[in-house]
Design a protein around this motif. Structure first.
Motif, PDB file in Angstrom:
ATOM      1  N   THR A  25       3.261  -4.239   4.332  1.00  0.00           N
ATOM      2  CA  THR A  25       2.584  -4.756   5.507  1.00  0.00           C
ATOM      3  C   THR A  25       2.885  -6.027   6.277  1.00  0.00           C
ATOM      4  OG1 THR A  25       0.456  -3.579   4.264  1.00  0.00           O
ATOM      5  CG2 THR A  25      -0.184  -5.172   6.039  1.00  0.00           C
ATOM      6  N   ALA A  70      -2.195  -8.008   1.816  1.00  0.00           N
ATOM      7  CA  ALA A  70      -3.176  -7.197   2.472  1.00  0.00           C
ATOM      8  C   ALA A  70      -3.603  -6.366   1.625  1.00  0.00           C
ATOM      9  CB  ALA A  70      -2.555  -6.422   3.657  1.00  0.00           C
ATOM     10  N   ASN A  71      -5.174  -6.182   1.673  1.00  0.00           N
ATOM     11  CA  ASN A  71      -5.987  -5.273   0.648  1.00  0.00           C
ATOM     12  C   ASN A  71      -5.619  -3.746   1.150  1.00  0.00           C
ATOM     13  OD1 ASN A  71      -7.607  -4.342  -1.271  1.00  0.00           O
ATOM     14  ND2 ASN A  71      -9.399  -4.785  -0.244  1.00  0.00           N
ATOM     15  N   ASP A  72      -4.513  -3.199   1.042  1.00  0.00           N
ATOM     16  CA  ASP A  72      -4.283  -1.741   1.281  1.00  0.00           C
ATOM     17  C   ASP A  72      -3.127  -1.357   0.475  1.00  0.00           C
ATOM     18  OD1 ASP A  72      -1.820  -2.453   2.496  1.00  0.00           O
ATOM     19  OD2 ASP A  72      -2.807  -2.939   4.321  1.00  0.00           O
ATOM     20  N   GLU A  73      -2.811   0.002   0.590  1.00  0.00           N
ATOM     21  CA  GLU A  73      -1.873   0.509  -0.219  1.00  0.00           C
ATOM     22  C   GLU A  73      -0.635   1.063   0.595  1.00  0.00           C
ATOM     23  OE1 GLU A  73      -3.389   4.007  -2.415  1.00  0.00           O
ATOM     24  OE2 GLU A  73      -4.902   2.835  -3.520  1.00  0.00           O
ATOM     25  N   ILE A  74      -0.459   0.377   1.789  1.00  0.00           N
ATOM     26  CA  ILE A  74       0.558   0.558   2.683  1.00  0.00           C
ATOM     27  C   ILE A  74       1.571  -0.345   2.312  1.00  0.00           C
ATOM     28  CG2 ILE A  74       1.201   0.515   5.095  1.00  0.00           C
ATOM     29  CD1 ILE A  74      -1.515   0.897   6.014  1.00  0.00           C
ATOM     30  N   ASN A  84      -3.418  -4.507  -6.512  1.00  0.00           N
ATOM     31  CA  ASN A  84      -2.626  -4.438  -5.671  1.00  0.00           C
ATOM     32  C   ASN A  84      -1.961  -5.805  -4.988  1.00  0.00           C
ATOM     33  OD1 ASN A  84      -1.369  -3.152  -3.259  1.00  0.00           O
ATOM     34  ND2 ASN A  84      -2.966  -4.298  -2.185  1.00  0.00           N
TER      35      ASN A  84
END
Length: 242
Positions: free
Chosen positions: A55, A48-52, A159
């Motif tokens: 995911t 996923a393209n997030d910093e969580i 990421n």
């Protein structure tokens, strides 16, 4: 304190730091091997393209990298760096002492298990220096593009760890260099593992044979996991995801 400055104390510290690094290599190799598993489950490259962290839907390898980014593991980074530094410094110091004790590199031969065991046993210093060089390249290829930007805000953060695998191992020359690196690590571990136990007293004839076999198995496992990761990434980059 005198124990740590004695020859036995230095070998003991070298053994303990070596055991710590072997455990790290097993963890590191296992998490990297998740990328190979992802290739068979159809999740290679999914991140996923997030910093969580963690995911839902991410590939197993991405989740493993997220685990390495947790605060508890991040705190261990300086400890790991210190372990490497101690192992390197004590290894160089012990090698220098052995050379001086012999009166030179090949002044005379010392009869011991290490001296007659294998080529790797007689060339641990050379193997260690090669590993240091390869670690520097590895840090630039991966750590500097993931952990360094995340921890200190230096450089460009990547990421998606799958992209780093493909970018690094997708080139024949880089792949060949890393495969040679893995061979060097294997040779270093095959001697270092049983030498570690010999230092703490497990050096009788029965335990020596058993520990030596276990050492070869552990070194081979680490070698095969790292090698499969590199080869799989090369195939993914050049044939499956091109």
């Amino acid at each position: 304190m005198s124990f740590l400055t004695s020859s036995i104390g230095k070998k003991f510290v070298q053994s303990i730091s070596g055991a710590f690094l072997i455990l790290f290599l097993l963890l590191h190799a296992t998490i990297n091997f998740f990328s190979v598993i992802d290739s068979f489950t159809g999740k290679y490259g999914i991140a996923a393209n997030d910093e969580i962290l963690f995911t839902e839907g991410d590939g197993l390898f991405k989740l493993g990298c997220d685990f390495m980014s947790t605060p508890v593991i991040s705190i261990m980074v300086p400890v790991l760096a210190l372990g490497f530094l101690v192992h390197i410094l004590y290894g160089c110091w012990l090698s220098w002492q052995n050379i001086r004790a012999r009166g030179g590199l090949k002044r005379y031969e010392v009869k011991s298990k290490a001296a007659v065991d294998s080529w790797s046993a007689r060339n641990m210093l050379i193997l260690g220096l090669l590993i240091i060089l390869c670690i520097c390249c590895h840090l630039m290829d991966f750590w500097a593009k993931m952990q360094l930007p995340e921890m200190f805000g230096i450089g460009t953060f990547e990421n998606n760890p799958y992209l780093l695998l493909n970018a690094t191992f997708g080139s024949w020359p880089i792949l060949a260099m890393y495969l040679l690196f893995f061979v060097v690590v294997f040779l270093h571990l095959t001697h270092g593992f049983w030498s570690m136990f010999q230092t703490i007293g497990w050096n009788n004839q029965t335990w020596f044979k058993r520990v030596k076999v276990i050492g070869i198995v552990v070194a081979a496992l680490i070698f095969l996991m790292f090698t499969s990761v590199a080869v799989n990434a090369f195939i993914q980059a050049n044939f499956l995801m091109a």
